[in-house]
Design a protein around this motif. Structure first.
Motif, PDB file in Angstrom:
ATOM      1  N   LEU A  33     -15.785 -12.089   9.337  1.00 59.01           N
ATOM      2  CA  LEU A  33     -14.680 -11.327   9.257  1.00 59.01           C
ATOM      3  C   LEU A  33     -13.464 -11.710   8.990  1.00 59.01           C
ATOM      4  O   LEU A  33     -12.552 -10.950   8.100  1.00 59.01           O
ATOM      5  N   LYS A  35     -13.356 -13.582   6.234  1.00 59.03           N
ATOM      6  CA  LYS A  35     -13.804 -13.691   4.824  1.00 59.03           C
ATOM      7  C   LYS A  35     -13.279 -15.184   4.539  1.00 59.03           C
ATOM      8  O   LYS A  35     -12.886 -15.509   3.428  1.00 59.03           O
ATOM      9  N   TYR A  78     -20.992  -5.924  13.564  1.00 57.95           N
ATOM     10  CA  TYR A  78     -20.449  -6.471  12.285  1.00 57.95           C
ATOM     11  C   TYR A  78     -20.784  -5.670  11.106  1.00 57.95           C
ATOM     12  O   TYR A  78     -20.067  -5.187  10.359  1.00 57.95           O
ATOM     13  N   THR A  82     -18.820  -3.497   7.960  1.00 53.71           N
ATOM     14  CA  THR A  82     -19.034  -4.224   6.735  1.00 53.71           C
ATOM     15  C   THR A  82     -19.701  -3.362   5.493  1.00 53.71           C
ATOM     16  O   THR A  82     -20.644  -2.809   5.808  1.00 53.71           O
TER      17      THR A  82
END
Length: 417
Positions: A33, A35, A78, A82
């Protein structure tokens, strides 16, 4: 596969414990999350963590998380935030483990999730997209993993997240662990009162992160030390902190009541100290304990107490019904093979009042449950030649468990089907 176990007369071992599965799995989700481009160091190599690593690395359309309940809950949240469309599934047992509470909460926040089989259970089809977030209420007495899954996506929600928990809170230390790790990565998240969590929309920050060793895995060595008859027995391991955020670190206090003393030996650096376990004269007449905050220790404690002739009443075990197996029924069945008659009450309490029966000494079944295998293995100290079926299930959390036993002097005869 079946193993026949014989324990050494004295324990004298230095053990390299596996990295914490709980911390590894949270770190992977938060890392993704954020990145970030630096994977957390010392990641667990167990099955539950590897399924998340593979899902993150290869991004398959269908993600098979096998028997990993944590991965199912964390990955569901998640994937909901996403971009992309995925199906997430698992073993037949996983398809019987409820996920409705989490899916309902995510849908309330706007997630696009569809059941592909029976409503309330995996497999799921998830179409990921940005979510606004906001205020939700959720039952917290079933699994803390639902709460942790929601918390970890909170910082990337447009309006952040506020979670009001109802019905009591299971495994609160695991929620605290999640919050602590989120803050380590720069999130603005905390309790606003005893039943409410608040996450502000503040993005995660990338940074180096090292995983602590697993306190849950240490519990089996505490069990061995308790059962060991030689008073000079000792076990040592690195990678654990006295002030650990892992809920199962409570194991050091519980087993101090049963004659195992824990000492942290500083090595003069900021690295984790060396932990030394020694026996000391302490006889607990009875154990009454609420394991709501540490249910993964239940099997270890139950087997230890029975074999040490310590009557017990353990409460807070409702979540054991929906684990890899129904752990309450599994414990009752397998301990009866060793001559111990347990009973349960109210769906969340397990009791042994000293009642015994004739031991059949049939092989111990593990029910595709890693903790059944590892909790019963030390019983070979009291029952030489103990047989355990399907011992390979330990790969779910502690892949080198049997190698570590052999290193510590255990004799393991391996019989193929």
């Amino acid at each position: 596969m079946q193993y026949i176990l014989n324990a050494p007369s004295r324990l004298d071992a230095t053990v390299k414990l596996p990295a914490s599965k709980s911390i590894s799995n949270r770190a992977l989700i938060i890392h993704a999350l954020s990145k970030g481009n630096m994977l957390p160091e010392n990641l667990s190599v167990c099955d539950d963590t590897e399924v998340i690593v593979n899902a993150m690395m290869y991004r398959p359309d269908t993600i098979d998380i096998k028997a990993a309940g944590t991965a199912m809950r964390f990955m569901t949240a998640y994937l909901a935030v996403t971009p992309g469309e995925h199906t997430i599934t698992g073993t037949e047992r996983m398809k019987q483990r409820p996920i409705k509470i989490l899916v309902d909460a995510l849908r309330y926040l706007g997630a696009d999730i569809e059941y592909l089989g029976e409503d309330g259970f995996p497999p799921l089809r998830i179409k990921g997209k940005p979510l606004n977030g906001g205020y939700i209420e959720i039952p917290a007495n079933v699994s803390s993993q639902y709460i942790s899954a929601l918390l970890m996506i909170g910082p990337v929600l447009k309006n952040g997240l506020e979670i009001k928990m109802t019905g009591g809170i299971a495994s609160r230390p695991y929620i605290d662990l999640t919050l602590w790790m989120m803050r380590e990565f720069g999130a603005d998240a905390d309790w606003s009162d005893s039943e409410t969590l608040k996450v502000n929309p503040h993005p995660y920050e990338q940074h180096k992160y090292i995983i602590e060793s697993d306190w849950s895995a240490s519990s089996y060595w505490y069990e061995m030390m308790t059962l060991a008859e030689d008073p000079e027995s000792t076990v040592m391991f690195d990678g654990l902190f006295d002030a650990s955020k892992q809920g199962d670190s409570i194991v050091k206090y519980i087993f101090s009541l049963m004659g195992v003393k824990t000492r942290f030996l500083s090595n003069g650096t900021e690295a984790a100290p060396t932990v030394r376990l020694k026996k000391w004269p302490c006889r607990l007449p009875r154990l009454d304990y609420d394991l709501l905050s540490a249910p993964d220790l239940a099997q270890t404690i139950v087997v230890t107490c029975a074999l040490m002739d310590i009557p017990f009443r353990l409460t807070g075990l409702a979540s054991l019904r929906i684990k890899e197996t129904d752990r309450i029924e599994a414990l009752k069945c397998e301990l009866k093979k060793l001559g111990y008659v347990l009973r349960d009450e109210n769906g969340d309490t397990l009791i042994w009042d000293g009642t015994r029966c004739e031991a059949s000494m049939e092989p111990i079944n593990t029910y595709q449950d890693h903790r059944m295998a590892m909790a019963f293995a030390p019983a070979a100290i009291k029952f030489p030649g103990l047989r355990i079926n399907d011992p390979q299930v330990v790969t779910k959390s502690y892949p080198q468990f049997w190698d570590d036993l052999e290193m510590a002097g255990w004799k393991i005869e391996k019989i193929k089907d």
